[in-house]
Scaffold this active site. Structure first.
Site, PDB file in Angstrom:
ATOM      1  N   VAL A  11      30.089  13.897   6.790  1.00  0.00           N
ATOM      2  CA  VAL A  11      31.309  14.383   6.135  1.00  0.00           C
ATOM      3  C   VAL A  11      32.553  13.991   6.941  1.00  0.00           C
ATOM      4  O   VAL A  11      33.549  13.505   6.395  1.00  0.00           O
ATOM      5  CB  VAL A  11      31.252  15.917   5.935  1.00  0.00           C
ATOM      6  CG1 VAL A  11      32.529  16.433   5.270  1.00  0.00           C
ATOM      7  CG2 VAL A  11      30.035  16.289   5.091  1.00  0.00           C
ATOM      8  N   GLY A 117      29.429  20.564  -3.132  1.00  0.00           N
ATOM      9  CA  GLY A 117      29.818  19.255  -2.578  1.00  0.00           C
ATOM     10  C   GLY A 117      31.091  18.720  -3.204  1.00  0.00           C
ATOM     11  O   GLY A 117      32.193  19.145  -2.885  1.00  0.00           O
ATOM     12  N   GLU A 173      18.871  19.276   4.135  1.00  0.00           N
ATOM     13  CA  GLU A 173      19.471  19.717   5.397  1.00  0.00           C
ATOM     14  C   GLU A 173      18.592  19.222   6.545  1.00  0.00           C
ATOM     15  O   GLU A 173      17.440  18.823   6.334  1.00  0.00           O
ATOM     16  CB  GLU A 173      19.533  21.255   5.438  1.00  0.00           C
ATOM     17  CG  GLU A 173      20.376  21.886   4.358  1.00  0.00           C
ATOM     18  CD  GLU A 173      21.855  21.548   4.473  1.00  0.00           C
ATOM     19  OE1 GLU A 173      22.416  21.650   5.573  1.00  0.00           O
ATOM     20  OE2 GLU A 173      22.464  21.170   3.447  1.00  0.00           O
ATOM     21  N   LYS A 188      25.279  29.816  -0.845  1.00  0.00           N
ATOM     22  CA  LYS A 188      26.232  29.385  -1.867  1.00  0.00           C
ATOM     23  C   LYS A 188      26.480  30.472  -2.920  1.00  0.00           C
ATOM     24  O   LYS A 188      27.609  30.639  -3.393  1.00  0.00           O
ATOM     25  CB  LYS A 188      25.738  28.087  -2.524  1.00  0.00           C
ATOM     26  CG  LYS A 188      25.787  26.896  -1.562  1.00  0.00           C
ATOM     27  CD  LYS A 188      25.037  25.690  -2.122  1.00  0.00           C
ATOM     28  CE  LYS A 188      25.170  24.479  -1.209  1.00  0.00           C
ATOM     29  NZ  LYS A 188      24.269  23.369  -1.599  1.00  0.00           N
ATOM     30  N   GLY A 285      26.520  14.568  -0.208  1.00  0.00           N
ATOM     31  CA  GLY A 285      26.838  13.153   0.025  1.00  0.00           C
ATOM     32  C   GLY A 285      28.206  12.990   0.673  1.00  0.00           C
ATOM     33  O   GLY A 285      29.084  13.838   0.517  1.00  0.00           O
TER      34      GLY A 285
END
Ligand code: HSE
Length: 369
Positions: A11, A117, A173, A188, A285
């Site tokens: 990221v 994401g 992960e 989440k 991603g």
């Protein structure tokens, strides 16, 4: 805006690349334990070099994990810097510490990339809750589990093979147990419910069951009955409180959720004015995730704070009753026989999760109406 990046992995690198193309923000320091050399940013190994640099107004946390990410984010806020994080475990786990601290320090705090994401899910929730009462949130929130279940359902792959592929493709992960046991979805849905309902959930009151016990024979039974299994995170406003949980669920083959392929996410809210709104896209991603980090930076620069005010501590009650598919050892009420498995009578979410804890070979999935 002068930015320090904490972490230069998947990221962090994406954020660096995107911000280089912009004139309104600049990454000037990168905290990275490896030796890296960047043309226009200084690589540092000590967080002090960032905390004590008054020219840096905003910190992007893209390290992952809880420690030292929490200590660094906390120190950045205490130093008066805005924080943008893509780390759902961090924001969820330390919600009760970081939200009041950001408010006290008057700094921006955003984490849109932490859920979904590249989908602007949390920022849509922020907009949704401004004009209506939200009744329900959740859906398919973990790409790794969706990839595994989709491969088992559509391509007949076995569980282990599909998980290996998800790891090779970089969806999972570092520890895939976090994905397949539902912990990633759990973070989440807790974060989404806190924002949607303006509460701060007790973690222990939110039960989680993942997909690691699923077998090819389960998938065959679901197909024979026109059903598809998905891992869902659900948060619902009930008459007396809130029902919040993570579990495998059987949806009809013609439902939107059943047709979500590969590693995609599909997250939905139901509001009393808008009704049902669903958001579909890449849940992980480099570039999708970095895209939402940069969106947060733009919002912070425009003076936006967190998505919702900090709410009071709340326990999910999970007394909602559902029918369940169960394979292995069910001795309660049965409404249908599925040849080697059963569909139960109505059982509460709390009771079924408690039963699963004492039946380690059993697999259960709620039957969505
Ligand atoms: N491991 C996560 C997933 C990454 O598979 O969805 C994004 O949170």
């Amino acid at each position: 805006m002068k930015i320090a990046l904490l972490g230069f992995g998947v990221v962090g690198r994406g954020v660096y690349e995107i911000t280089r193309e912009r004139s309104d923000m600049q990454v000037t320091k990168v905290l990275c334990l490896e030796d890296i050399s960047l043309p226009d940013a200084q690589a540092v190994k000590n967080i002090r070099d960032i905390l004590e640099d008054d020219s840096i107004d905003t910190v992007v946390e893209a390290m992952g994990g809880l420690h030292p990410a929490y200590e660094f984010v906390r120190a950045a806020m205490e130093a008066g810097k805005n924080v943008v994080s893509s780390n759902k475990a961090l924001v969820c786990t330390y919600y009760r510490e970081l939200l009041p601290l950001a408010q006290k320090m008057g700094v921006g705090f955003r984490s849109t990339a932490a859920v979904g994401g590249g989908i602007g899910w949390l920022s849509e929730l922020e907009r949704a809750r401004r004009v209506q009462t939200l009744r329900q949130v959740g859906g398919i929130m973990n790409g790794t589990c969706n990839y595994i279940l989709d491969n088992m359902t559509r391509l007949g792959k076995d569980y282990t093979e599909a998980l290996k592929q998800a790891q090779a493709l970089g969806y999972a992960e570092a520890n895939p147990t976090t994905d397949v046991e539902g912990i990633d979805t759990w973070h989440k849905i807790i974060l989404s419910s806190n924002i949607a309902f303006g509460i701060s959930l007790d973690f222990d009151s939110v039960p989680v069951a993942g997909i690691s016990r699923i077998l090819a024979e389960d998938i065959r039974r679901f197909a024979a009955h026109g059903r598809v299994c998905k891992l869902l995170g659900i948060g619902k406003r009930t008459e007396d409180g809130f029902s919040v949980y993570v579990q495998p669920a059987l949806v009809g083959q013609d439902q939107l959720e059943a047709n979500v392929p590969m590693n995609y996410n599909l997250i939905t809210f139901v509001g009393d004015i808008s009704d049902r709104m669903s958001f579909y896209g890449q849940g992980a991603g480099r570039y999708p995730t970095a895209y939402n980090v940069v969106q947060d930076l733009v919002d912070v620069a425009a003076g936006k704070g967190f998505y919702a005010p900090y709410g009071v501590g709340t326990k999910a009650d999970n007394t909602e009753t559902l029918s369940w598919y169960v394979r292995g050892g069910w001795d309660g009420q049965i409404s249908e026989d599925w040849d080697g498995a059963v569909i139960t009578g109505k059982v509460s979410v709390a009771d079924m999760h408690a039963w699963l804890k004492t039946h380690s070979d059993a697999f259960a999935a709620s039957v969505q109406e």
